[in-house]
Scaffold this motif. Structure first.
Motif, PDB file in Angstrom:
ATOM      1  N   SER A  46     -47.566   6.832  24.396  1.00  0.00           N
ATOM      2  CA  SER A  46     -48.289   8.102  24.390  1.00  0.00           C
ATOM      3  C   SER A  46     -49.491   7.997  25.303  1.00  0.00           C
ATOM      4  CB  SER A  46     -48.749   8.426  22.969  1.00  0.00           C
ATOM      5  OG  SER A  46     -49.795   9.363  23.007  1.00  0.00           O
ATOM      6  N   ILE A  47     -49.753   9.072  26.020  1.00  0.00           N
ATOM      7  CA  ILE A  47     -50.905   9.081  26.927  1.00  0.00           C
ATOM      8  C   ILE A  47     -52.207   9.094  26.110  1.00  0.00           C
ATOM      9  CG2 ILE A  47     -51.176  11.591  27.253  1.00  0.00           C
ATOM     10  CD1 ILE A  47     -51.117   9.073  30.126  1.00  0.00           C
ATOM     11  N   GLU A  48     -52.114   9.552  24.843  1.00  0.00           N
ATOM     12  CA  GLU A  48     -53.305   9.608  23.981  1.00  0.00           C
ATOM     13  C   GLU A  48     -53.753   8.199  23.589  1.00  0.00           C
ATOM     14  OE1 GLU A  48     -54.750  12.372  23.813  1.00  0.00           O
ATOM     15  OE2 GLU A  48     -53.075  13.520  24.599  1.00  0.00           O
ATOM     16  N   ASP A  49     -52.766   7.285  23.505  1.00  0.00           N
ATOM     17  CA  ASP A  49     -53.085   5.911  23.140  1.00  0.00           C
ATOM     18  C   ASP A  49     -53.308   5.155  24.453  1.00  0.00           C
ATOM     19  OD1 ASP A  49     -53.512   3.797  21.560  1.00  0.00           O
ATOM     20  OD2 ASP A  49     -51.430   3.474  20.967  1.00  0.00           O
ATOM     21  N   PHE A  50     -54.523   5.325  25.012  1.00  0.00           N
ATOM     22  CA  PHE A  50     -54.696   4.956  26.411  1.00  0.00           C
ATOM     23  C   PHE A  50     -54.803   3.469  26.713  1.00  0.00           C
ATOM     24  CE2 PHE A  50     -59.106   4.684  25.447  1.00  0.00           C
ATOM     25  CZ  PHE A  50     -59.457   5.838  24.760  1.00  0.00           C
ATOM     26  N   PHE A  51     -55.168   2.639  25.751  1.00  0.00           N
ATOM     27  CA  PHE A  51     -55.332   1.226  26.097  1.00  0.00           C
ATOM     28  C   PHE A  51     -54.029   0.525  26.476  1.00  0.00           C
ATOM     29  CE2 PHE A  51     -59.629   1.742  24.449  1.00  0.00           C
ATOM     30  CZ  PHE A  51     -60.282   1.268  25.573  1.00  0.00           C
ATOM     31  N   PRO A  52     -52.908   0.787  25.748  1.00  0.00           N
ATOM     32  CA  PRO A  52     -51.654   0.184  26.229  1.00  0.00           C
ATOM     33  C   PRO A  52     -51.340   0.597  27.668  1.00  0.00           C
ATOM     34  CG  PRO A  52     -51.374   0.998  24.003  1.00  0.00           C
ATOM     35  CD  PRO A  52     -52.723   1.465  24.462  1.00  0.00           C
ATOM     36  N   ALA A  53     -51.622   1.863  27.988  1.00  0.00           N
ATOM     37  CA  ALA A  53     -51.366   2.349  29.354  1.00  0.00           C
ATOM     38  C   ALA A  53     -52.259   1.634  30.358  1.00  0.00           C
ATOM     39  CB  ALA A  53     -51.609   3.858  29.430  1.00  0.00           C
ATOM     40  N   LEU A  54     -53.547   1.527  30.013  1.00  0.00           N
ATOM     41  CA  LEU A  54     -54.490   0.884  30.935  1.00  0.00           C
ATOM     42  C   LEU A  54     -54.184  -0.606  31.084  1.00  0.00           C
ATOM     43  CD1 LEU A  54     -57.893   2.582  30.010  1.00  0.00           C
ATOM     44  CD2 LEU A  54     -56.370   3.106  31.901  1.00  0.00           C
ATOM     45  N   ARG A  55     -53.772  -1.238  29.975  1.00  0.00           N
ATOM     46  CA  ARG A  55     -53.431  -2.674  30.044  1.00  0.00           C
ATOM     47  C   ARG A  55     -52.212  -2.894  30.934  1.00  0.00           C
ATOM     48  NH1 ARG A  55     -55.463  -3.334  24.709  1.00  0.00           N
ATOM     49  NH2 ARG A  55     -53.575  -2.543  23.772  1.00  0.00           N
ATOM     50  N   TYR A  59     -45.840   1.718  41.066  1.00  0.00           N
ATOM     51  CA  TYR A  59     -45.423   1.618  39.663  1.00  0.00           C
ATOM     52  C   TYR A  59     -46.024   2.803  38.895  1.00  0.00           C
ATOM     53  CZ  TYR A  59     -43.515  -3.011  40.462  1.00  0.00           C
ATOM     54  OH  TYR A  59     -42.743  -4.054  40.911  1.00  0.00           O
ATOM     55  N   PRO A  60     -45.232   3.864  38.699  1.00  0.00           N
ATOM     56  CA  PRO A  60     -45.773   5.013  37.968  1.00  0.00           C
ATOM     57  C   PRO A  60     -45.810   4.773  36.458  1.00  0.00           C
ATOM     58  CG  PRO A  60     -43.513   5.451  38.632  1.00  0.00           C
ATOM     59  CD  PRO A  60     -43.875   4.104  39.199  1.00  0.00           C
ATOM     60  N   ALA A 103     -51.139  -0.945  33.309  1.00  0.00           N
ATOM     61  CA  ALA A 103     -51.529  -0.655  34.691  1.00  0.00           C
ATOM     62  C   ALA A 103     -52.336  -1.812  35.282  1.00  0.00           C
ATOM     63  CB  ALA A 103     -52.337   0.635  34.736  1.00  0.00           C
ATOM     64  N   ALA A 104     -53.244  -2.371  34.478  1.00  0.00           N
ATOM     65  CA  ALA A 104     -54.083  -3.480  34.962  1.00  0.00           C
ATOM     66  C   ALA A 104     -53.222  -4.695  35.301  1.00  0.00           C
ATOM     67  CB  ALA A 104     -55.132  -3.834  33.905  1.00  0.00           C
ATOM     68  N   GLN A 105     -52.191  -4.933  34.489  1.00  0.00           N
ATOM     69  CA  GLN A 105     -51.293  -6.071  34.757  1.00  0.00           C
ATOM     70  C   GLN A 105     -50.566  -5.888  36.097  1.00  0.00           C
ATOM     71  OE1 GLN A 105     -49.030  -8.331  32.288  1.00  0.00           O
ATOM     72  NE2 GLN A 105     -50.981  -8.930  31.430  1.00  0.00           N
ATOM     73  N   ILE A 106     -50.105  -4.665  36.332  1.00  0.00           N
ATOM     74  CA  ILE A 106     -49.390  -4.373  37.583  1.00  0.00           C
ATOM     75  C   ILE A 106     -50.321  -4.605  38.782  1.00  0.00           C
ATOM     76  CG2 ILE A 106     -48.272  -2.526  38.938  1.00  0.00           C
ATOM     77  CD1 ILE A 106     -46.626  -3.438  36.493  1.00  0.00           C
ATOM     78  N   LEU A 107     -51.565  -4.132  38.644  1.00  0.00           N
ATOM     79  CA  LEU A 107     -52.538  -4.294  39.742  1.00  0.00           C
ATOM     80  C   LEU A 107     -52.859  -5.767  39.966  1.00  0.00           C
ATOM     81  CD1 LEU A 107     -54.910  -1.323  38.839  1.00  0.00           C
ATOM     82  CD2 LEU A 107     -53.363  -1.427  40.805  1.00  0.00           C
ATOM     83  N   ARG A 108     -53.014  -6.488  38.867  1.00  0.00           N
ATOM     84  CA  ARG A 108     -53.318  -7.929  38.998  1.00  0.00           C
ATOM     85  C   ARG A 108     -52.144  -8.682  39.617  1.00  0.00           C
ATOM     86  NH1 ARG A 108     -54.711 -10.046  33.433  1.00  0.00           N
ATOM     87  NH2 ARG A 108     -55.313 -11.948  34.513  1.00  0.00           N
ATOM     88  N   ALA A 109     -50.940  -8.148  39.442  1.00  0.00           N
ATOM     89  CA  ALA A 109     -49.755  -8.781  40.043  1.00  0.00           C
ATOM     90  C   ALA A 109     -49.598  -8.378  41.510  1.00  0.00           C
ATOM     91  CB  ALA A 109     -48.510  -8.403  39.255  1.00  0.00           C
ATOM     92  N   GLY A 110     -50.561  -7.590  42.011  1.00  0.00           N
ATOM     93  CA  GLY A 110     -50.572  -7.270  43.437  1.00  0.00           C
ATOM     94  C   GLY A 110     -49.744  -6.056  43.824  1.00  0.00           C
ATOM     95  N   LYS A 111     -49.485  -5.167  42.882  1.00  0.00           N
ATOM     96  CA  LYS A 111     -48.738  -3.948  43.192  1.00  0.00           C
ATOM     97  C   LYS A 111     -49.646  -2.724  43.055  1.00  0.00           C
ATOM     98  CE  LYS A 111     -44.873  -6.047  43.967  1.00  0.00           C
ATOM     99  NZ  LYS A 111     -44.272  -6.058  45.313  1.00  0.00           N
TER     100      LYS A 111
END
Lengths: 83, 241
Positions: free
Chosen positions: B122-131, B94-95, B133-141
């Motif tokens: 935006s990559i500058e607003d990093f928390f939405p991106a990290l959240r 998941y890119p 990404a964290a959801q995808i990882l927690r879903a096992g991807k």
């Protein structure tokens, strides 16, 4: 705790987090532009204060923080809400 | 030093302790995925001859997700190269992409066909991106993230942003260093038409997070995120030699 003592305590904590001596931190200096703090270290400052004072600072408040005085104002705001 | 552990705040910002949205992966299941096998079959032909992808160390990819793939970033072709290199396992990637790539409807359509893109503003607003990404990882991807945040303009590796360290340490998933070369020669920034050149994708051994999670208990969290990020950058540079 009086305001002066609280401000000093916050300065000490910020200095410890960003690893810059207290006497080099101007309360009105922009932490990011003038003291080389990056955005994640900025979050770490708030995380440390959040832990120290049990503040529960929401993410949107992080965008308004630029100087030590902003941080002191933020801590005071959240501490007064707790009273 | 134990009093310095600020994990609770970081975890709250990443929403790691909130229940996982059971529909999280469905957000990325577009109907275009029907076209995906066809898309890869078609691009396989020119890729094979025009810019052949040579793959090294694929055995280093963890046997199953979750994990984070973190390559250097020199070209718009980087994700396609890694996806091609992983074969059928590209389905688990998941890119994270910014809306920059969504201005053109045609490009938007094909990006969604090619990948399970996670769109952020935006990559500058990093928390939405990290959240996200964290959801995808927690879903096992697996999450594909460019730690440089932007493409290199001359092919050289830029400094890394520590967000990838936050994500890896707080989710505890392994971080796979990947070095991509040749894509800058194929499609540098500003170019529309690719040029013929071989592409090399090297997968390094995963960086496991156990040691760093332990170190975080007695150190400032930010320092550990930075350390993980620097170790990742060093591993990618080592793969380039």
């Amino acid at each position: 705790m009086n305001d002066e003592k609280l401000a000093q305590e916050i300065k000490t904590l910020v200095s410890k987090v960003i690893k810059i001596p207290e006497d080099k931190i101007d309360a009105n200096a922009n932490l990011f532009a003038e003291l080389g703090v990056d955005s994640l270290l900025g979050v770490e400052i708030i995380a440390s204060l959040d832990k120290q004072y049990d503040l529960d600072v929401p993410e949107e408040k992080l965008k308004n923080i630029n100087t030590l005085n902003d941080i002191i104002g933020l801590v005071k705001e959240f501490l007064s809400k707790k009273k | 030093m134990g009093d310095q552990d600020t994990s609770a705040y970081w975890r709250r910002l990443l929403e790691l302790d909130k229940p996982l949205d059971p529909q999280v992966l469905n957000k990325y299941r577009y109907w275009q995925r029907i076209l995906r096998p066809l898309f890869y079959a078609i691009i396989n032909i020119p890729l094979r001859f025009y810019c052949p992808v040579k793959v090294y160390g694929l055995e280093n990819l963890p046997a199953k997700p979750p994990y984070i793939i973190a390559p250097n970033h020199a070209s718009s072709m980087d994700y396609a190269s890694v996806a091609w290199a992983t074969g059928k396992r590209h389905q688990e990637l998941y890119p994270i992409t910014t809306k920059l790539f969504y201005d053109n409807a045609w490009a938007r359509f094909w990006i969604k066909v090619a990948a399970n893109v996670v769109r952020i503003d935006s990559i500058e607003d990093f928390f939405p991106a990290l959240r996200a990404a964290a959801q995808i990882l927690r879903a096992g991807k697996a999450v594909y993230i460019n730690p440089e945040g932007t493409r290199s303009t001359d092919g050289r590796i830029l400094p890394f942003r520590p967000g990838v360290g936050v994500l890896a340490v707080e989710t505890g998933v392994p971080l796979v260093p990947v070095y991509i070369s040749g894509t800058w020669q194929v499609l540098p920034t500003g170019w529309i038409f690719p040029r013929p050149h071989p592409v090399y994708v090297s997968f390094g051994k995963p960086i496991e997070m156990d040691t760093y999670i332990e170190k975080k208990k007695t150190n400032q969290a930010y320092d550990i995120y930075r350390e993980v990020t620097e170790v990742l950058r060093e591993r990618i540079i080592a793969l380039s030699r």
